[in-house]
Design a protein around this motif. Structure first.
Motif, PDB file in Angstrom:
ATOM      1  N   ASP A  86      -3.775  23.838  82.140  1.00 48.67           N
ATOM      2  CA  ASP A  86      -4.169  24.957  81.152  1.00 48.67           C
ATOM      3  C   ASP A  86      -5.561  25.358  80.980  1.00 48.67           C
ATOM      4  O   ASP A  86      -6.185  24.729  80.388  1.00 48.67           O
ATOM      5  N   ARG A  87      -6.047  26.263  81.755  1.00 48.50           N
ATOM      6  CA  ARG A  87      -7.748  26.429  81.852  1.00 48.50           C
ATOM      7  C   ARG A  87      -8.149  27.031  80.548  1.00 48.50           C
ATOM      8  O   ARG A  87      -9.322  26.888  80.294  1.00 48.50           O
ATOM      9  N   LEU A  88      -7.421  27.223  79.548  1.00 49.92           N
ATOM     10  CA  LEU A  88      -7.866  27.557  78.150  1.00 49.92           C
ATOM     11  C   LEU A  88      -7.750  26.478  77.215  1.00 49.92           C
ATOM     12  O   LEU A  88      -8.068  26.708  76.211  1.00 49.92           O
ATOM     13  N   ASN A  89      -7.341  25.394  77.704  1.00 49.17           N
ATOM     14  CA  ASN A  89      -7.267  23.796  76.897  1.00 49.17           C
ATOM     15  C   ASN A  89      -8.508  23.075  77.506  1.00 49.17           C
ATOM     16  O   ASN A  89      -8.495  22.621  78.535  1.00 49.17           O
ATOM     17  N   TYR A  90      -9.190  22.650  76.495  1.00 50.50           N
ATOM     18  CA  TYR A  90     -10.336  21.922  76.876  1.00 50.50           C
ATOM     19  C   TYR A  90     -10.312  20.487  75.932  1.00 50.50           C
ATOM     20  O   TYR A  90     -11.177  19.646  76.034  1.00 50.50           O
ATOM     21  N   VAL A  91      -9.378  20.527  75.191  1.00 54.07           N
ATOM     22  CA  VAL A  91      -8.991  19.248  74.496  1.00 54.07           C
ATOM     23  C   VAL A  91      -8.129  18.395  74.919  1.00 54.07           C
ATOM     24  O   VAL A  91      -6.811  18.835  74.639  1.00 54.07           O
ATOM     25  N   SER A  92      -8.228  17.168  75.155  1.00 51.39           N
ATOM     26  CA  SER A  92      -7.422  16.110  75.790  1.00 51.39           C
ATOM     27  C   SER A  92      -7.209  15.343  74.266  1.00 51.39           C
ATOM     28  O   SER A  92      -7.950  14.624  74.003  1.00 51.39           O
ATOM     29  N   ASN A  93      -5.840  15.397  73.771  1.00 55.44           N
ATOM     30  CA  ASN A  93      -5.624  14.711  72.335  1.00 55.44           C
ATOM     31  C   ASN A  93      -4.456  14.112  72.494  1.00 55.44           C
ATOM     32  O   ASN A  93      -3.458  14.374  71.652  1.00 55.44           O
ATOM     33  N   PRO A  94      -4.287  13.159  73.464  1.00 55.41           N
ATOM     34  CA  PRO A  94      -2.979  12.472  73.597  1.00 55.41           C
ATOM     35  C   PRO A  94      -2.381  11.596  72.475  1.00 55.41           C
ATOM     36  O   PRO A  94      -1.151  11.584  72.416  1.00 55.41           O
ATOM     37  N   ASP A  95      -3.083  11.229  71.411  1.00 54.58           N
ATOM     38  CA  ASP A  95      -2.641  10.436  70.459  1.00 54.58           C
ATOM     39  C   ASP A  95      -2.517  11.380  69.350  1.00 54.58           C
ATOM     40  O   ASP A  95      -2.287  10.727  68.085  1.00 54.58           O
ATOM     41  N   GLY A  96      -2.942  12.713  69.294  1.00 54.68           N
ATOM     42  CA  GLY A  96      -2.587  13.549  68.200  1.00 54.68           C
ATOM     43  C   GLY A  96      -3.641  13.456  66.973  1.00 54.68           C
ATOM     44  O   GLY A  96      -3.517  13.676  66.003  1.00 54.68           O
ATOM     45  N   ILE A  97      -5.040  12.921  67.389  1.00 55.82           N
ATOM     46  CA  ILE A  97      -5.837  12.717  66.326  1.00 55.82           C
ATOM     47  C   ILE A  97      -6.347  14.020  65.779  1.00 55.82           C
ATOM     48  O   ILE A  97      -6.691  14.247  64.763  1.00 55.82           O
ATOM     49  N   ARG A 134      -5.961  17.742  64.851  1.00 55.16           N
ATOM     50  CA  ARG A 134      -4.816  18.588  64.295  1.00 55.16           C
ATOM     51  C   ARG A 134      -4.867  20.113  65.271  1.00 55.16           C
ATOM     52  O   ARG A 134      -5.936  20.398  65.638  1.00 55.16           O
ATOM     53  N   ALA A 135      -3.656  20.812  65.306  1.00 56.57           N
ATOM     54  CA  ALA A 135      -3.528  21.736  66.042  1.00 56.57           C
ATOM     55  C   ALA A 135      -4.540  22.821  65.809  1.00 56.57           C
ATOM     56  O   ALA A 135      -5.216  23.532  67.050  1.00 56.57           O
ATOM     57  N   GLN A 136      -4.905  23.165  64.712  1.00 56.04           N
ATOM     58  CA  GLN A 136      -5.652  24.381  64.271  1.00 56.04           C
ATOM     59  C   GLN A 136      -7.167  23.986  64.699  1.00 56.04           C
ATOM     60  O   GLN A 136      -7.952  24.686  64.931  1.00 56.04           O
ATOM     61  N   ASP A 137      -7.457  22.617  64.623  1.00 56.83           N
ATOM     62  CA  ASP A 137      -8.757  22.309  65.042  1.00 56.83           C
ATOM     63  C   ASP A 137      -8.950  22.356  66.427  1.00 56.83           C
ATOM     64  O   ASP A 137     -10.044  22.550  67.207  1.00 56.83           O
ATOM     65  N   VAL A 138      -8.052  22.121  67.364  1.00 61.19           N
ATOM     66  CA  VAL A 138      -7.876  21.943  68.538  1.00 61.19           C
ATOM     67  C   VAL A 138      -8.210  23.553  69.290  1.00 61.19           C
ATOM     68  O   VAL A 138      -8.903  23.713  70.203  1.00 61.19           O
ATOM     69  N   GLU A 139      -7.517  24.247  68.563  1.00 58.81           N
ATOM     70  CA  GLU A 139      -7.699  25.811  68.556  1.00 58.81           C
ATOM     71  C   GLU A 139      -8.990  26.316  68.559  1.00 58.81           C
ATOM     72  O   GLU A 139      -9.534  26.760  69.331  1.00 58.81           O
ATOM     73  N   ALA A 140      -9.540  25.613  67.413  1.00 64.84           N
ATOM     74  CA  ALA A 140     -11.146  26.241  67.265  1.00 64.84           C
ATOM     75  C   ALA A 140     -11.990  25.778  68.024  1.00 64.84           C
ATOM     76  O   ALA A 140     -12.805  26.210  68.701  1.00 64.84           O
ATOM     77  N   ILE A 141     -11.643  24.495  68.734  1.00 66.31           N
ATOM     78  CA  ILE A 141     -12.801  23.360  69.455  1.00 66.31           C
ATOM     79  C   ILE A 141     -12.415  24.407  71.026  1.00 66.31           C
ATOM     80  O   ILE A 141     -13.460  24.540  71.667  1.00 66.31           O
ATOM     81  N   ASN A 142     -11.401  24.428  71.294  1.00 61.81           N
ATOM     82  CA  ASN A 142     -11.008  25.513  72.514  1.00 61.81           C
ATOM     83  C   ASN A 142     -11.876  26.668  72.505  1.00 61.81           C
ATOM     84  O   ASN A 142     -12.379  27.093  73.613  1.00 61.81           O
ATOM     85  N   SER A 143     -11.557  27.666  71.410  1.00 62.22           N
ATOM     86  CA  SER A 143     -12.520  28.545  71.232  1.00 62.22           C
ATOM     87  C   SER A 143     -14.188  28.388  71.642  1.00 62.22           C
ATOM     88  O   SER A 143     -14.966  29.155  72.387  1.00 62.22           O
ATOM     89  N   TYR A 144     -14.374  27.341  70.964  1.00 60.33           N
ATOM     90  CA  TYR A 144     -16.069  26.918  71.269  1.00 60.33           C
ATOM     91  C   TYR A 144     -16.431  26.772  72.599  1.00 60.33           C
ATOM     92  O   TYR A 144     -17.257  27.323  73.273  1.00 60.33           O
ATOM     93  N   ALA A 145     -15.411  25.841  73.223  1.00 60.52           N
ATOM     94  CA  ALA A 145     -15.390  25.517  74.453  1.00 60.52           C
ATOM     95  C   ALA A 145     -15.637  26.757  75.526  1.00 60.52           C
ATOM     96  O   ALA A 145     -16.349  27.024  76.498  1.00 60.52           O
ATOM     97  N   ARG A 146     -14.476  27.491  75.294  1.00 59.27           N
ATOM     98  CA  ARG A 146     -14.410  28.719  76.207  1.00 59.27           C
ATOM     99  C   ARG A 146     -15.666  29.612  76.219  1.00 59.27           C
ATOM    100  O   ARG A 146     -15.968  30.085  77.217  1.00 59.27           O
TER     101      ARG A 146
END
Length: 183
Positions: free
Chosen positions: A29-40, A42-54
């Protein structure tokens, strides 16, 4: 038997990741920059980090990867980050514009490591990442708020990379001396 099953379940959850087993989610998924296999994180923070990275990729050509892992076994966190950076081939070819941020939460290797390509390390030097970690990440990470610490840290890194020299000085607490020795 139940006790053995519970022990096996706990053991199965404690995965020691290797460079080859960390999922490169950006490939799927080219819009996903966060590899979080252990769920460390949270989803809303993954979304925010993806936004910064994009935004960094689109505006500055910096290819970002954020990795949050519970355990890397006996591996050294810095070497693991360097090996993962190279394995994934982060950064545009010829520009070396990659940035990997790795969080490991288990105590023996607990750390946050920034690995940069040559095209980014001139601006985001090790001393700078240390100051950004100390100011924006460490308080939350020490309190066990790994998700919040990573979100705040990645926002700070994004803001730092997009900022003017004057703004960068204020972000890291490094104001240069003005005339008359005033800070």
């Amino acid at each position: 038997i139940l006790l053995t099953a519970l022990q096996w379940g706990a053991f199965a959850c404690a995965v020691d990741h290797t460079v080859k087993t960390v999922p490169n989610v950006h490939l799927q998924d080219r819009l996903n920059y966060v590899s979080n296999p252990d769920g460390i994180i949270r989803a809303q923070d993954v979304e925010a980090i993806n936004s910064y990275a994009r935004e960094l990729q689109e505006s500055m050509g910096i290819e970002v990867a954020v990795v949050a892992l519970k355990s890397i076994g006996d591996n050294d966190a810095r070497e693991f980050a360097t090996d993962l950076f190279n394995h994934w081939g982060l950064g545009q070819k010829g520009k070396d514009s990659g940035l990997l941020t790795e969080l490991v939460t288990d105590p023996p290797q607990r750390s946050v490591v920034f690995e940069t390509g040559y095209g980014v390390e001139g601006v985001l030097r090790e001393a700078i990442t240390y100051r950004l970690q100390k100011r924006y990440m460490i308080p939350d990470l020490k309190a066990g708020n790994f998700s919040e610490g990573m979100r705040k840290g990645m926002l700070a890194v994004s803001d730092y990379l997009k900022a003017s020299d004057y703004e960068r000085e204020n972000m890291t607490g490094l104001q240069s001396q003005g005339q008359g020795g005033q800070q």
